[in-house]
Design a protein around this motif. Structure first.
Motif, PDB file in Angstrom:
ATOM      1  N   LEU A 159     -21.772 -94.968 -58.049  1.00  0.00           N
ATOM      2  CA  LEU A 159     -22.761 -95.897 -57.510  1.00  0.00           C
ATOM      3  C   LEU A 159     -22.218 -96.710 -56.342  1.00  0.00           C
ATOM      4  O   LEU A 159     -22.767 -97.762 -56.009  1.00  0.00           O
ATOM      5  CB  LEU A 159     -23.251 -96.838 -58.624  1.00  0.00           C
ATOM      6  N   ARG A 160     -21.168 -96.235 -55.701  1.00  0.00           N
ATOM      7  CA  ARG A 160     -20.536 -96.990 -54.626  1.00  0.00           C
ATOM      8  C   ARG A 160     -21.488 -97.257 -53.456  1.00  0.00           C
ATOM      9  O   ARG A 160     -21.336 -98.249 -52.747  1.00  0.00           O
ATOM     10  CB  ARG A 160     -19.304 -96.233 -54.110  1.00  0.00           C
ATOM     11  N   GLU A 161     -22.461 -96.370 -53.199  1.00  0.00           N
ATOM     12  CA  GLU A 161     -23.384 -96.544 -52.073  1.00  0.00           C
ATOM     13  C   GLU A 161     -24.703 -97.185 -52.477  1.00  0.00           C
ATOM     14  O   GLU A 161     -25.621 -97.303 -51.675  1.00  0.00           O
ATOM     15  CB  GLU A 161     -23.637 -95.206 -51.383  1.00  0.00           C
ATOM     16  N   ILE A 162     -24.799 -97.607 -53.741  1.00  0.00           N
ATOM     17  CA  ILE A 162     -25.983 -98.316 -54.217  1.00  0.00           C
ATOM     18  C   ILE A 162     -25.688 -99.814 -54.209  1.00  0.00           C
ATOM     19  O   ILE A 162     -24.606-100.259 -54.579  1.00  0.00           O
ATOM     20  CB  ILE A 162     -26.358 -97.855 -55.635  1.00  0.00           C
ATOM     21  N   ARG A 163     -26.667-100.588 -53.800  1.00  0.00           N
ATOM     22  CA  ARG A 163     -26.515-102.037 -53.816  1.00  0.00           C
ATOM     23  C   ARG A 163     -26.792-102.560 -55.226  1.00  0.00           C
ATOM     24  O   ARG A 163     -27.932-102.552 -55.692  1.00  0.00           O
ATOM     25  CB  ARG A 163     -27.473-102.678 -52.812  1.00  0.00           C
ATOM     26  N   LEU A 164     -25.728-102.978 -55.883  1.00  0.00           N
ATOM     27  CA  LEU A 164     -25.815-103.459 -57.255  1.00  0.00           C
ATOM     28  C   LEU A 164     -25.618-104.964 -57.302  1.00  0.00           C
ATOM     29  O   LEU A 164     -24.911-105.537 -56.475  1.00  0.00           O
ATOM     30  CB  LEU A 164     -24.750-102.786 -58.121  1.00  0.00           C
TER      31      LEU A 164
END
Length: 436
Positions: free
Chosen positions: A329-334
């Motif tokens: 999920l590194r490219e998802i804004r969490l």
């Protein structure tokens, strides 16, 4: 005009509605999400790394859950099953993990609404937005998600999705043995450190019989394994059992009269008796920093009550809990809590310092929302490192999320839970201290 007529519905661009919702994981919560999407007529695809439904559960299928069947079946899934002529298990019976798979998950996967929509042997290695890394903002909410997949044969491909529901769980990402949360230092011995919940009295019996095993961890996964090892020691001469914890006591497995889940409450009292009888040797206040080889097999290196200490054993079972795998999920804004790695708005509701499983407040899409609109982490993974998850909680999460994806805000916000009272914290399947 009714209240439902007045409730605003979430607008979704035409480009997104043409795409399916990607559900990651074909465990109980992932399949429940699919069932709710199916009832609402929302196209979906379930992506499962294993070869069948409930792949993680099958690895500890010998273990009995804590919750009876009435807390383990999602309502939407039950409606699909009933329409297919399914015979429901007795609601008060407490199943094993294998029972949960055979009597519930497998029949659910075979219903007309599910069949053909679950892809097995597919590992999701990354999630992003099509043509966008996490730094790009313009038009982001209207841009489809892209999921990078590694197939069983090694082929790598990408698919697009309108939304993503990550129900991949935490069972395959255990906490390291080191008390610091980092992988332990050391030059060897790691091959003798085993995953939580081995089948001590069944498939793995020969591995443990006649050997000294140390179980590390203060939760119910540890307790289950310790009880099984103590039973094995009765029939297998030379079998020795040690229990190593980093605190002075193991509060999570202490017996409690307040726990409505009788099987879980009994674990603590049984383990306390075994320690008192000397059948299980408890080593408390031991903080592990390293793992090395030794003559006996594996040496745990660390400190005990502030002094340097070692503990030797032939085998070690790592039952220290689990953590979410966030690499994909590194490219998802969490938006994650800095302590338990749960969605920030959910974290205060599940803090194990304040809540047991049965006192977690109802929550749904709103508490699970991240800055990347349409992306949700649900189930055990949504709880991050908190060991307070029950399946019924996950089912309500995905019901609310599916309603939100359908634009039904009235249903999405009407969250409620019916949970058993619990005197102590423990997680449901697939996470920290097992089992439901």
């Amino acid at each position: 005009m009714t209240l439902l007529d007045l409730t605003p519905r979430v607008a979704v661009s035409d480009a997104l509605t043409a795409l399916p919702v990607a559900v990651i994981g074909a465990g109980p919560v992932g399949l429940a999400a699919a069932a709710h999407l199916a009832e609402r007529g929302i196209p979906f695809e379930v992506l499962e790394a294993g070869d069948d439904v409930g792949a993680a559960i099958r690895r500890w299928g010998h273990t009995r859950l804590f919750s009876p069947w009435r807390y383990l079946i999602d309502p939407a899934a039950e409606r699909l099953l009933d329409a297919a002529g399914w015979e429901a298990p007795a609601p008060g019976r407490v199943p094993t993990g294998a029972d949960l798979v055979a009597s519930y998950l497998e029949p659910l996967a075979q219903t007309p609404e599910m069949a053909g929509r679950i892809r097995f042997g597919v590992t999701v290695t990354a999630v992003s937005r099509r043509g966008m890394d996490r730094t790009r903002s313009a038009g982001r909410d209207d841009t489809p998600f892209v999921l990078r997949l590694t197939e069983r044969d090694g082929q790598v491909r990408e698919i697009s999705a309108r939304a993503v529901i990550d129900a991949s769980g935490t069972y395959t990402s255990p906490n390291p043995l080191a008390s610091s949360g980092l992988p332990p230092l050391g030059s060897g011995g790691a091959d003798r450190v085993l995953h939580a919940l081995p089948d001590v009295l069944g498939a793995d019996r020969a591995l443990f019989a006649g050997r000294h095993t140390t179980v590390v961890g203060a939760g119910h996964s540890a307790a289950n394994t310790l009880l099984a090892l103590a039973d094995l020691a009765v029939d297998a001469p030379g079998t020795r059992v040690s229990w190593l914890i980093r605190n002075a006591s193991a509060a999570r497995v202490t017996s409690s009269d307040d726990d409505e889940l009788a099987h879980r409450a009994a674990l603590g009292s049984k383990l306390e008796r075994l320690v008192a009888q000397g059948r299980v040797t408890k080593v408390d206040s031991f903080e592990i920093s390293g793992v090395d080889e030794c003559d006996e097999g594996v040496r745990l290196v660390g400190t005990r009550r502030g002094e340097p200490a070692t503990h030797d054993s032939e085998l070690v079972v790592n039952a220290t809990g689990f953590r979410p795998d966030l690499d994909m999920l590194r490219e998802i804004r969490l938006d994650l809590d800095e302590v338990v790695e749960a969605p920030r708005r959910l974290a205060p509701l599940i803090d194990p310092n304040l809540h047991s499983c049965g006192t977690v407040e109802p929550h749904g899409f709103d508490e699970l929302t991240h800055p990347d609109k349409g992306f949700f982490i649900v189930g055990m993974k949504s709880y991050g490192r908190a060991p307070t998850f029950l399946l019924a909680t996950g089912y309500e999460q995905v019901r609310s999320v599916a309603a939100w994806l359908d634009g039904d805000m009235r249903a999405a916000t009407a969250v409620q839970l019916d949970l058993p009272a619990t005197g102590v914290c423990s997680t449901d399947i697939g996470g920290g201290t097992c089992c439901s």
